[in-house]
Scaffold this active site. Structure first.
Site, PDB file in Angstrom:
ATOM      1  N   TYR A   1       9.409   5.148  -1.041  1.00 46.05           N
ATOM      2  CA  TYR A   1       9.127   3.747  -0.722  1.00 46.05           C
ATOM      3  C   TYR A   1      10.422   3.016  -0.344  1.00 46.05           C
ATOM      4  O   TYR A   1      10.630   1.868  -0.709  1.00 46.05           O
ATOM      5  CB  TYR A   1       8.493   3.054  -1.929  1.00 46.05           C
ATOM      6  CG  TYR A   1       7.142   3.594  -2.336  1.00 46.05           C
ATOM      7  CD1 TYR A   1       6.325   4.291  -1.456  1.00 46.05           C
ATOM      8  CD2 TYR A   1       6.662   3.390  -3.634  1.00 46.05           C
ATOM      9  CE1 TYR A   1       5.081   4.784  -1.833  1.00 46.05           C
ATOM     10  CE2 TYR A   1       5.416   3.869  -4.026  1.00 46.05           C
ATOM     11  CZ  TYR A   1       4.632   4.571  -3.114  1.00 46.05           C
ATOM     12  OH  TYR A   1       3.413   5.036  -3.496  1.00 46.05           O
TER      13      TYR A   1
ATOM     14  N   TRP B   1      -8.430  10.137   1.504  1.00 45.39           N
ATOM     15  CA  TRP B   1      -9.575   9.891   0.622  1.00 45.39           C
ATOM     16  C   TRP B   1     -10.808   9.457   1.407  1.00 45.39           C
ATOM     17  O   TRP B   1     -11.928   9.569   0.904  1.00 45.39           O
ATOM     18  CB  TRP B   1      -9.222   8.870  -0.452  1.00 45.39           C
ATOM     19  CG  TRP B   1      -8.154   9.374  -1.369  1.00 45.39           C
ATOM     20  CD1 TRP B   1      -7.010   8.737  -1.728  1.00 45.39           C
ATOM     21  CD2 TRP B   1      -8.118  10.645  -2.036  1.00 45.39           C
ATOM     22  NE1 TRP B   1      -6.263   9.524  -2.566  1.00 45.39           N
ATOM     23  CE2 TRP B   1      -6.913  10.704  -2.764  1.00 45.39           C
ATOM     24  CE3 TRP B   1      -8.977  11.741  -2.070  1.00 45.39           C
ATOM     25  CZ2 TRP B   1      -6.565  11.813  -3.529  1.00 45.39           C
ATOM     26  CZ3 TRP B   1      -8.626  12.847  -2.817  1.00 45.39           C
ATOM     27  CH2 TRP B   1      -7.430  12.874  -3.544  1.00 45.39           C
TER      28      TRP B   1
ATOM     29  N   ASP C   1       4.730   0.376 -14.108  1.00 45.00           N
ATOM     30  CA  ASP C   1       5.203   1.749 -13.973  1.00 45.00           C
ATOM     31  C   ASP C   1       4.604   2.512 -15.146  1.00 45.00           C
ATOM     32  O   ASP C   1       4.944   2.259 -16.302  1.00 45.00           O
ATOM     33  CB  ASP C   1       6.734   1.767 -14.033  1.00 45.00           C
ATOM     34  CG  ASP C   1       7.335   3.157 -14.007  1.00 45.00           C
ATOM     35  OD1 ASP C   1       6.642   4.123 -14.396  1.00 45.00           O
ATOM     36  OD2 ASP C   1       8.507   3.287 -13.633  1.00 45.00           O
TER      37      ASP C   1
ATOM     38  N   LYS D   1      -3.769  13.198  -7.380  1.00 46.71           N
ATOM     39  CA  LYS D   1      -2.513  13.632  -6.776  1.00 46.71           C
ATOM     40  C   LYS D   1      -1.310  12.949  -7.435  1.00 46.71           C
ATOM     41  O   LYS D   1      -0.380  12.513  -6.775  1.00 46.71           O
ATOM     42  CB  LYS D   1      -2.534  13.360  -5.272  1.00 46.71           C
ATOM     43  CG  LYS D   1      -3.607  14.141  -4.525  1.00 46.71           C
ATOM     44  CD  LYS D   1      -3.681  13.739  -3.072  1.00 46.71           C
ATOM     45  CE  LYS D   1      -2.396  14.075  -2.349  1.00 46.71           C
ATOM     46  NZ  LYS D   1      -2.443  13.644  -0.930  1.00 46.71           N
TER      47      LYS D   1
ATOM     48  N   HIS E   1       0.891  16.434  -9.697  1.00 44.53           N
ATOM     49  CA  HIS E   1       1.614  17.392  -8.850  1.00 44.53           C
ATOM     50  C   HIS E   1       2.975  16.853  -8.402  1.00 44.53           C
ATOM     51  O   HIS E   1       3.778  17.595  -7.850  1.00 44.53           O
ATOM     52  CB  HIS E   1       0.755  17.842  -7.661  1.00 44.53           C
ATOM     53  CG  HIS E   1       0.638  16.848  -6.546  1.00 44.53           C
ATOM     54  ND1 HIS E   1       0.117  17.190  -5.316  1.00 44.53           N
ATOM     55  CD2 HIS E   1       0.960  15.532  -6.451  1.00 44.53           C
ATOM     56  CE1 HIS E   1       0.132  16.140  -4.514  1.00 44.53           C
ATOM     57  NE2 HIS E   1       0.630  15.130  -5.184  1.00 44.53           N
ATOM     58  N   ASP E   2       3.229  15.559  -8.629  1.00 43.76           N
ATOM     59  CA  ASP E   2       4.530  14.977  -8.262  1.00 43.76           C
ATOM     60  C   ASP E   2       5.613  15.255  -9.308  1.00 43.76           C
ATOM     61  O   ASP E   2       6.793  15.010  -9.028  1.00 43.76           O
ATOM     62  CB  ASP E   2       4.408  13.451  -8.114  1.00 43.76           C
ATOM     63  CG  ASP E   2       3.579  13.050  -6.912  1.00 43.76           C
ATOM     64  OD1 ASP E   2       3.589  13.775  -5.908  1.00 43.76           O
ATOM     65  OD2 ASP E   2       2.919  11.992  -6.976  1.00 43.76           O
TER      66      ASP E   2
ATOM     67  N   ASN F   1       5.648  21.606  -0.187  1.00 41.38           N
ATOM     68  CA  ASN F   1       5.919  20.211   0.143  1.00 41.38           C
ATOM     69  C   ASN F   1       6.363  19.424  -1.090  1.00 41.38           C
ATOM     70  O   ASN F   1       7.217  18.541  -0.999  1.00 41.38           O
ATOM     71  CB  ASN F   1       4.683  19.547   0.763  1.00 41.38           C
ATOM     72  CG  ASN F   1       5.016  18.217   1.392  1.00 41.38           C
ATOM     73  OD1 ASN F   1       5.960  18.111   2.177  1.00 41.38           O
ATOM     74  ND2 ASN F   1       4.274  17.190   1.040  1.00 41.38           N
TER      75      ASN F   1
ATOM     76  N   GLN G   1       9.779  17.192  -1.384  1.00 42.22           N
ATOM     77  CA  GLN G   1       9.586  15.739  -1.465  1.00 42.22           C
ATOM     78  C   GLN G   1       9.542  15.156  -2.875  1.00 42.22           C
ATOM     79  O   GLN G   1       9.758  13.950  -3.028  1.00 42.22           O
ATOM     80  CB  GLN G   1       8.280  15.357  -0.765  1.00 42.22           C
ATOM     81  CG  GLN G   1       8.396  15.270   0.748  1.00 42.22           C
ATOM     82  CD  GLN G   1       7.325  14.350   1.315  1.00 42.22           C
ATOM     83  OE1 GLN G   1       6.168  14.717   1.377  1.00 42.22           O
ATOM     84  NE2 GLN G   1       7.724  13.158   1.716  1.00 42.22           N
TER      85      GLN G   1
END
Length: 346
Positions: free
Chosen positions: A148, A165, A237, A253, A256-257, A303, A307
């Site tokens: 961001y 989505w 947060d 999702k 998975h970060d 990915n 990332q």
């Protein structure tokens, strides 16, 4: 023994090596507005006409259009006046900006952001960390701070996630009957596409999108209409701020970060505030238990390497994370599509 027949088809290596060319052709046609122009025109057009309207070179446009025909994104008709091009159904539905199921925004995010990180995949494999520093000259220690890094970049990401989505949301939200849950929090809900799908499917539910303040502001202003009273917002947060009590928490999702420790930390926090009888719904792309596939999920995991701090996981790995946090009765539903669902109950 020396026959190539015994070794498999060597052409597959060439096909794999050309994979990035395929995606870049599609991205370029989207970015230039080829599919939008052909949809708006209402009739097939010549390559010269398309080139003139989109301000490109005639020779470059002709080659791009022919490649799109080969990819079945366009159809061509040979007439006495020359070749005329039109969209195929799949392009009209998924590659034009105006379509409700448009994937244009995620295409642009992949083309202009993800591709730059993947340029340094070799470095990511060597170092085991994301590549924002090399790709964009910014710190890689805070993946979402990097993701961001500007309002424009945040908008591209949010619009891209919403587009995903629009075609995958219903599958994951109907994998289990969620009608028993009326108070739902969508942690990291971003632009709200999954929340909107959820209140559409389960009209007795309310969904609160919990996300960073700047994400919430953009979601309110750009993506979720004020008339949608069953969707609320909570700025915060979720690692560092309190999470309110609810019956169901959706983490689409999200896990998975992050690495396993961060996942356990977040799930334990969710378990603590989850109402008795409530649960958590994980929406992720699941690897086979032996990690032999699916190929799309294996590539998503690469990915995550370039990332984020995370990875894609198997159903058993997600189940263990949920159980370590206290959740039980863990159920897994594979949708047969890109994303699957895992439900844990308190």
């Amino acid at each position: 023994m020396g026959s190539t027949e015994c070794l498999g088809d060597p052409q597959i290596i060439l096909q794999y090596s050309n994979g990035f060319l395929v995606s870049k052709v599609m991205f370029t046609a989207c970015e230039l507005g080829v599919f939008d122009l052909l949809m708006e025109s209402g009739e097939p057009l010549s390559s010269d006409a398309i080139a003139a309207r989109l301000s490109t070179s005639p020779v470059g446009m002709e080659r791009l259009l022919d490649a799109c025909v080969g990819l079945k994104l366009l159809a061509v008709e040979l007439t006495q006046e020359g070749a005329l091009y039109r969209n195929t159904d799949i392009s009209n539905i998924y590659l034009t900006k105006s379509s409700p199921k448009s994937q244009y925004h995620i295409m642009m995010y992949y083309s202009n952001t993800v591709y730059l990180c993947w340029h340094y995949l070799t470095d990511a494999v060597r170092e085991g960390r994301n590549q924002y520093e090399r790709a964009f000259g910014i710190s890689s220690k805070d993946p979402f701070g990097a993701m961001y890094r500007s309002e424009e970049e945040m908008m591209k990401f949010m619009a891209g996630q919403n587009s995903i989505w629009s075609i995958c949301g219903r599958d994951v939200l109907t994998a289990f009957d969620l009608s028993i849950f009326t108070q739902i929090y969508d942690l990291g809900g971003g632009g709200g596409a999954l929340a909107r799908e959820c209140v559409s499917l389960y009209p007795n539910s309310t969904v609160t999108i919990y996300d960073l303040p700047k994400v919430v502001q953009v979601a309110k202003e750009r993506f979720v209409p004020p008339k949608e009273h069953r969707i609320a917002f909570h700025e915060g947060d979720f690692f560092n701020n309190p999470i309110p009590e609810a019956e169901l928490y959706i983490l689409s999702k999200i896990l998975h970060d992050w690495d396993d420790d961060k996942c356990r930390q977040l799930l334990a926090k969710v378990y603590k505030v989850c109402k008795p009888g409530g649960g958590v719904l994980l929406v992720e792309s699941l690897l086979n238990e032996d990690k032999s596939g699916p190929l799309e999920t294996q590539l998503y995991s690469m990915n995550m390497l370039v990332q984020t701090e995370g990875k894609e996981r198997t159903a058993a790995e997600y189940s263990r994370l949920l159980e370590a946090a206290g959740f039980g009765d863990v159920q897994v539903k594979r949708t047969g599509k890109l994303y699957d669902a895992v439900l844990g109950r308190k």
